[in-house]
Structures are given as structure tokens and as C-alpha cells.
Design an enzyme around this catalytic site. Structure first.
Site, PDB file in Angstrom:
ATOM      1  N   GLY A 239       0.746  -1.241   0.000  1.00 16.74           N
ATOM      2  CA  GLY A 239       0.000   0.000   0.000  1.00 16.74           C
ATOM      3  C   GLY A 239       0.778   1.294   0.000  1.00 16.74           C
ATOM      4  N   PRO A 276       4.477  -5.252  -0.682  1.00 16.80           N
ATOM      5  CG  PRO A 276       6.680  -4.477  -0.854  1.00 16.80           C
ATOM      6  CD  PRO A 276       5.812  -5.487  -0.134  1.00 16.80           C
ATOM      7  NE  ARG A 278      -0.263   2.196  -6.046  1.00 21.25           N
ATOM      8  CZ  ARG A 278      -1.337   2.197  -6.851  1.00 21.25           C
ATOM      9  NH1 ARG A 278      -1.278   2.780  -8.015  1.00 21.25           N
ATOM     10  NH2 ARG A 278      -2.462   1.643  -6.456  1.00 21.25           N
ATOM     11  NE  ARG A 314      -2.751   3.247 -11.510  1.00 20.84           N
ATOM     12  CZ  ARG A 314      -2.481   4.493 -11.202  1.00 20.84           C
ATOM     13  NH1 ARG A 314      -1.903   5.294 -12.081  1.00 20.84           N
ATOM     14  NH2 ARG A 314      -2.767   4.959 -10.013  1.00 20.84           N
ATOM     15  CE1 TYR A 318      -8.825   1.893  -9.473  1.00 23.16           C
ATOM     16  CE2 TYR A 318      -6.855   1.871 -10.825  1.00 23.16           C
ATOM     17  CZ  TYR A 318      -7.801   1.205 -10.073  1.00 23.16           C
ATOM     18  OH  TYR A 318      -7.709  -0.149  -9.935  1.00 23.16           O
ATOM     19  CB  CYS A 346     -15.486   3.935 -30.088  1.00 21.46           C
ATOM     20  SG  CYS A 346     -14.612   3.617 -31.614  1.00 21.46           S
TER      21      CYS A 346
HETATM   22  C1  LIG Z   1      -3.226  -4.891  -3.699  1.00 22.03           C
HETATM   23  C2  LIG Z   1      -2.643  -5.596  -2.532  1.00 22.03           C
HETATM   24  C3  LIG Z   1      -1.288  -5.434  -2.211  1.00 22.03           C
HETATM   25  C4  LIG Z   1      -0.374  -4.500  -2.954  1.00 22.03           C
HETATM   26  O1  LIG Z   1      -0.742  -3.172  -2.828  1.00 22.03           O
HETATM   27  P1  LIG Z   1       0.221  -2.002  -3.383  1.00 22.03           P
HETATM   28  O2  LIG Z   1      -0.542  -0.772  -3.126  1.00 22.03           O
HETATM   29  O3  LIG Z   1       0.442  -2.259  -4.817  1.00 22.03           O
HETATM   30  O4  LIG Z   1       1.490  -2.060  -2.585  1.00 22.03           O
HETATM   31  C5  LIG Z   1      -0.799  -6.150  -1.153  1.00 22.03           C
HETATM   32  N1  LIG Z   1      -1.577  -6.998  -0.427  1.00 22.03           N
HETATM   33  C6  LIG Z   1      -2.879  -7.192  -0.724  1.00 22.03           C
HETATM   34  C7  LIG Z   1      -3.681  -8.137   0.087  1.00 22.03           C
HETATM   35  C8  LIG Z   1      -3.455  -6.499  -1.780  1.00 22.03           C
HETATM   36  O5  LIG Z   1      -4.753  -6.672  -2.058  1.00 22.03           O
END
Ligand SMILES: *Cc1c(COP(=O)(O)O)cnc(C)c1O
Length: 425
Positions: A239, A276, A278, A314, A318, A346
Site C-alpha cells: 500500500g 508491496p 506499486r 488507470r 481512477y 470509441c
Molecule cells: C493490492 C494488494 C497489495 C499490494 O498493494 P500495493 O498498493 O500495490 O502495494 C498487497 N496486499 C494485498 C492483500 C493487496 O490486495
């Protein structure tokens, strides 16, 4: 350190000129840097030293097996959310003992696959899943190591589609029901309760929600131990966010995040796992595209690219921002003008950016979307019958196509004509 830089005016991926890749593989394509993947993985593992830990890369952010191999070779574990991702981890040579299985909807087939192929732990998200896993494991005469994902009811202060830690979200069990569910788990055959799991959302740009969640996990660890559970592993999810815009405020670094984990949970003597996605893969990738047309509109000019929302969803899904830069560096002091940057699909939703200032571009010019490594290729579709675009991995002076572009014939050949139609002439 950024591995996508201009050298003598030409955008490079490490030591390879991006236009040379484009000349060989055609556009659009994704391009990943081995050096960035490596560095980001190492930042996390250094941040957690000297605590016993495993950094499990969230495969859902970028799942090409060549990328998984780069990280696996460095010692990374993998976080998977489907049988398909589990098989990708194995295909990349990662052993089952380093794979954690997350996700709210694991099927019994997926459980069986992981129990037979080897698994580090299941992160269980509900009582129903717990009962199913106990049944599958008992039938196979296996023991399933598990954590239970608790929902700490904290506001991750991120995009609503990727916030997962509020009580109204579908994830985990409410933290105030943890004692009850852990007692159930401990009573079930085929289940070994080893720890706690938490993941509150994605693209978090502030450490405060993590801190709030991890304090609650520390308390819960003590409570569950008092209740007789041998809690020895804490999976803290993923996250941590990345700066999608150069102008973003400085964001927390993996080292800050590691220090927070030590401060909130270090005294418990648990093995720490993080997941992790992202932050490892996001800035390790770019999407390279070509300008097809410049269309002069009323009030704004449209830059029509050969990449579209099906390749990188994305922005339309988002409202996400990606920096878009010319592959041939603009002259210093060159005038910019605002472009609406769009793809050929389109739908009006097929818009990457509105009124984005760029120097003059013409048909045939190449542009690169920065920070496109995570949730890019993995979310692509063939909408408008546009084949999935290739992925390229760069390593120093070398590059390799790690997923080729399918031909239109290959794409269409996956369809089948039912007998009653094929007999009609
Ligand atoms: C999506 C997710 C992640 C990775 O999240 P990032 O924001 O990409 O680091 C890790 N664990 C779980 C359970 C997820 O659903």
C-alpha cells in the site's frame, strides 16, 4: 535514482535508447527497468533489517514471470491473489514456501493447488473460507498455515476503489471479532494459526493510517497470545504510495515505513512480512506510445495516440495522473501548449490527460507515460479488439521482449465457431 533519463536528448531505459526499442518492437509497449525493480526491493528489505522479515512482491501489480524472476533471484517472496498468480510465481522459480495466498474469494481448487504445490501461508478473510480450507487440508492430510486478515477500521485516505481497511469494505474480519474467529481457527483440523494479516489499501501517501492500524495489530497480538495463540508472524500488507507527479509533496520512503514498523511492532518478536506492489513496480515501468494524429479542436488540440484505455486503464478508471513526456527531449525553453491526450477507443473515457502542457508534437513522435509499471499491463484488455501490447525488460545495455505482441490472427483464433454455425454456408 531514476533509470528513465534523457541522455543527449534521447530518453533511455537504463542504457538503452527507448526509440531503438520502439523501432524493433513497434508501439505501443511497456518497458521495465531491472535496476529500478532491484533497487526498490532492496530499499524495503534494508528498511526492515535487522528484524526477521520477508518482502513478498504483490504479483497483481505486475505479473510477467521475467519480472518475478528478477525479484525472486534477489530473495523476494510473492503475494498472490489467484491460482493463476500462484502458477506464475512457480513458473518464475519461486518456491511455494515463499508464496503467501491473499484474497477474499479463494476457491477450493485454488486451496488444493497451493497445499499440494507448497505454500508459506494463507491469509484467510472469513469464517466460511476458514471452514473450506480446513476441509480441503484435512482431505489432503495437509496442515494449512494461516493468518487471519483483520479489518482495523481505519481510513486509508486514498481513492475509494482501492481503500480496503474500513469496516464497510469487503475485506477481512472486523478486528473486534478477532478473538472469536481465532478460537474457531484453533479448533479446526488441518489449520495451523501462525499470525495476523492486515492490508488497509493502496497508494497511501501518508504513514498515519498505517500507524493507526499497526498499533491496533500490536494490541491484538498481545491479546491473542494471552488467549493461547502462538502468534509469530505479522503480515502487514502493501500500500505504500508513489509520486505520480514530479510536483507531489515528498512522500514517505520505505525507510520511514520500516522505522514505523519497528516502532509499533518491533518489540513483539514476530517475523514481519510486507506485500508491496506499486512501490516496487510502479516507477520501474513506462508505457511508450506513438502520436497518430494531432487534431486541432475548438479551444484545445487533441493528441491522438496509438495507446488507449485498454492498454493503461488507470486514468479512465481512477482519474489517475501519469506524467507524459516526449521520447525526444524538448529543446530548453521551447514553448508548450495544452493538449488533450487521448487514445483511439470509441469512448470519451479514453482520455489520458486534459489540457496537458507539452511542446509541439507531430504525427510519428514518441511519448512515454511514466510510472506505468504497476497496474498497467496487468489490467490491460483487448477492448476494441486491440491485442495486448508487448512487454520489454531492460537490463543495462540489453533488452528483451518478455511478452510478444500477438498477431491479429492469434487473437481471433482464440474464438470458436459452434458447429451449428460453421455448417452454414
Ligand atoms: C493490492 C494488494 C497489495 C499490494 O498493494 P500495493 O498498493 O500495490 O502495494 C498487497 N496486499 C494485498 C492483500 C493487496 O490486495
Amino acid at each position: 535514482m531514476d533509470h528513465f533519463l534523457y541522455k543527449k536528448g534521447a530518453l533511455h531505459a537504463e542504457d538503452v535508447a527507448v526509440r531503438n526499442i520502439a523501432a524493433e518492437v513497434g508501439t505501443p509497449f511497456y518497458c521495465y527497468s531491472t535496476a529500478t525493480l532491484t533497487r526498490h526491493y532492496q530499499l524495503f528489505t534494508q528498511a526492515l533489517d535487522p528484524m526477521p522479515h520477508l518482502v513478498c512482491f504483490a504479483i497483481k501489480s505486475l505479473s510477467n514471470i521475467a519480472v518475478l524472476k528478477v525479484l525472486g533471484n534477489l530473495g523476494a517472496g510473492m503475494d498472490v491473489v489467484s491460482g493463476g498468480e500462484y502458477q506464475r510465481a512457480l513458473a518464475a522459480g519461486v518456491s511455494g514456501e515463499k508464496i503467501v495466498f491473499s484474497g477474499v474469494g479463494k476457491t477450493q481448487d485454488e486451496m488444493r493447488m497451493a497445499l499440494l504445490g507448497g505454500i508459506r501461508q494463507f491469509n484467510v478473510e472469513s469464517e466460511a473460507e476458514l471452514l473450506a480450507l480446513s476441509q480441503v487440508a484435512s482431505f489432503l492430510d495437509k496442515i494449512a498455515p494461516i493468518t487471519i486478515r483483520v479489518n482495523p477500521d481505519v481510513d486509508a485516505k486514498t481513492h475509494e476503489k482501492i481503500a480496503t481497511g474500513k469496516k464497510e469494505n469487503k475485506f477481512g474480519i472486523p478486528i473486534n471479532r478477532a478473538s472469536e474467529v481465532y478460537a474457531l481457527a484453533a479448533s479446526l483440523p488441518g489449520i495451523d494459526v501462525i499470525g495476523i494479516d492486515v492490508h488497509i489499501g493502496s497508494q497511501l501517501t501518508d504513514l498515519a493510517p498505517f500507524e493507526e492500524a499497526y498499533f491496533k495489530i500490536a494490541e491484538l497480538t498481545v491479546r491473542l497470545r494471552e488467549q493461547g495463540h502462538n502468534i509469530r508472524r505479522l503480515d502487514l500488507g502493501g500500500g505504500l504510495g508513489i509520486p505520480y507527479e514530479k510536483s507531489n509533496l515528498p512522500l514517505p520512503l520505505p525507510s520511514d515505513y520500516g522505522a514505523l514498523i519497528k516502532r509499533t511492532l518491533g518489540h513483539l518478536g514476530c517475523e514481519i512480512e510486507i506485500e508491496p506492489g506499486r512501490l516496487i513496480s510502479g516507477n520501474a515501468g513506462i508505457l511508450v506510445s506513438k502520436v497518430i494524429y494531432v487534431k486541432e479542436g475548438e479551444g484545445q488540440d487533441f493528441l491522438i495516440l496509438d495507446a488507449a484505455m485498454n492498454d493503461l486503464v488507470r486514468p479512465s478508471m481512477y482519474g489517475a495522473h501519469h506524467d507524459i513526456i516526449p521520447v525526444q527531449e524538448a529543446a530548453i525553453g521551447a514553448k508548450t501548449r495544452p493538449y488533450d491526450i487521448v487514445g483511439p477507443v470509441c469512448e470519451t473515457g479514453d482520455t489520458f490527460a486534459k489540457a496537458r502542457p507539452l511542446t509541439d508534437l507531430t504525427a510519428g513522435d514518441l511519448v512515454a507515460f511514466r510510472s506505468a509499471g504497476a497496474y498497467g499491463a496487468v489490467m490491460a484488455s483487448e477492448y476494441n479488439s486491440r491485442p495486448l501490447i508487448p512487454e520489454v525488460l531492460v537490463h543495462g545495455h540489453n533488452f528483451a521482449v518478455i511478452r510478444p505482441r500477438p498477431t491479429l490472427e492469434e487473437m481471433i483464433a482464440r474464438d470458436r465457431m459452434p458447429e451449428w454455425l460453421s455448417n452454414e454456408s
